[in-house]
Write a protein that holds these residues in place. Structure first.
Motif, mmCIF file in Angstrom:
data_model
loop_
_atom_site.group_PDB
_atom_site.id
_atom_site.type_symbol
_atom_site.label_atom_id
_atom_site.label_comp_id
_atom_site.label_asym_id
_atom_site.label_seq_id
_atom_site.Cartn_x
_atom_site.Cartn_y
_atom_site.Cartn_z
ATOM 1 N N TYR A 1 35.389 15.042 24.154
ATOM 2 C CA TYR A 1 35.229 15.532 25.519
ATOM 3 C C TYR A 1 35.522 17.020 25.645
ATOM 4 C CZ TYR A 1 34.966 10.607 26.589
ATOM 5 O OH TYR A 1 34.591 9.299 26.618
ATOM 6 N N ILE A 2 35.948 17.633 24.564
ATOM 7 C CA ILE A 2 36.161 19.078 24.549
ATOM 8 C C ILE A 2 34.904 19.707 23.976
ATOM 9 C CG2 ILE A 2 37.526 20.954 23.585
ATOM 10 C CD1 ILE A 2 39.894 19.030 23.481
ATOM 11 N N ASN A 3 34.284 20.579 24.754
ATOM 12 C CA ASN A 3 32.986 21.120 24.323
ATOM 13 C C ASN A 3 33.017 22.646 24.288
ATOM 14 O OD1 ASN A 3 33.169 21.472 27.013
ATOM 15 N ND2 ASN A 3 31.284 20.441 27.555
ATOM 16 N N SER A 4 33.718 23.181 23.324
ATOM 17 C CA SER A 4 33.790 24.618 23.148
ATOM 18 C C SER A 4 34.000 24.928 21.670
ATOM 19 C CB SER A 4 34.940 25.194 23.965
ATOM 20 O OG SER A 4 35.025 26.586 23.765
ATOM 21 N N GLU A 5 33.700 26.145 21.287
ATOM 22 C CA GLU A 5 33.963 26.588 19.921
ATOM 23 C C GLU A 5 34.858 27.822 19.929
ATOM 24 O OE1 GLU A 5 30.449 26.989 17.570
ATOM 25 O OE2 GLU A 5 30.078 24.842 17.565
ATOM 26 N N ASP A 6 35.494 28.087 21.067
ATOM 27 C CA ASP A 6 36.444 29.184 21.182
ATOM 28 C C ASP A 6 37.840 28.580 21.212
ATOM 29 O OD1 ASP A 6 37.382 31.860 21.690
ATOM 30 O OD2 ASP A 6 37.706 31.216 23.768
ATOM 31 N N GLN A 7 38.736 29.077 20.378
ATOM 32 C CA GLN A 7 40.052 28.466 20.232
ATOM 33 C C GLN A 7 40.820 28.445 21.553
ATOM 34 O OE1 GLN A 7 42.363 29.957 17.002
ATOM 35 N NE2 GLN A 7 43.997 28.484 17.335
ATOM 36 N N ALA A 8 40.777 29.518 22.324
ATOM 37 C CA ALA A 8 41.499 29.568 23.600
ATOM 38 C C ALA A 8 40.939 28.540 24.587
ATOM 39 C CB ALA A 8 41.427 30.968 24.188
ATOM 40 N N GLU A 9 39.614 28.412 24.631
ATOM 41 C CA GLU A 9 38.990 27.435 25.522
ATOM 42 C C GLU A 9 39.298 26.011 25.076
ATOM 43 O OE1 GLU A 9 34.839 27.993 26.410
ATOM 44 O OE2 GLU A 9 35.093 30.162 26.535
ATOM 45 N N ILE A 10 39.315 25.781 23.777
ATOM 46 C CA ILE A 10 39.647 24.445 23.262
ATOM 47 C C ILE A 10 41.056 24.067 23.692
ATOM 48 C CG2 ILE A 10 40.176 23.155 21.154
ATOM 49 C CD1 ILE A 10 37.781 24.572 19.850
ATOM 50 N N GLU A 11 42.004 24.982 23.551
ATOM 51 C CA GLU A 11 43.388 24.694 23.937
ATOM 52 C C GLU A 11 43.498 24.456 25.440
ATOM 53 O OE1 GLU A 11 45.600 27.956 22.312
ATOM 54 O OE2 GLU A 11 45.350 27.229 20.247
ATOM 55 N N GLN A 12 42.778 25.241 26.246
ATOM 56 C CA GLN A 12 42.806 25.062 27.695
ATOM 57 C C GLN A 12 42.224 23.709 28.092
ATOM 58 O OE1 GLN A 12 44.256 26.880 30.014
ATOM 59 N NE2 GLN A 12 43.607 25.421 31.571
#
Length: 113
Positions: free
Chosen positions: A71-82
């Motif tokens: 359900y996490i749809n990002s490849e940016d580390q900061a966005e993944i953590e958020q």
């Protein structure tokens, strides 16, 4: 030096096409070998593990991290953590709005007097 050694080799268009096709085939084989047993490339596997780690750090139980990582749809580390923090917040157990029937001390017997 002899003339044969100085003579430059010229390729026809067909020969060049064959050489290029061989190189493309080699690169495809190389890319296929880079996939792991689940069919994921190393990059995809890295992001999958990063998402699971972020969920675990956010408080999601280890046994559920893999299930919710999709359900996490990002490849940016900061966005993944958020996104992991937001998901973990949504998954926290809410207080029950009803009484738990297993907490009753007496046993209900509807057919006895």
């Amino acid at each position: 030096m002899s003339e044969e050694m100085q003579e430059e080799r010229l390729f026809t268009q067909e020969e060049v096409d064959k050489i290029i096709q061989k190189r493309i085939a080699r690169e495809k084989k190389k890319n296929e070998r880079e996939r792991d047993e689940n069919g994921l490339s190393y990059k995809e596997r890295y992001y999958s593990v990063l998402k699971q780690k972020s969920l675990i750090d956010a408080g999601v139980p280890i046994d559920q991290a893999e299930r919710y990582a999709k359900y996490i749809n990002s490849e940016d580390q900061a966005e993944i953590e958020q996104q992991a923090l937001e998901l973990a917040e949504d998954l926290q157990e809410k207080p029950k709005a009803y009484a738990d029937p297993s907490q009753r001390k007496s046993v209900w017997r509807p057919f006895s007097r």
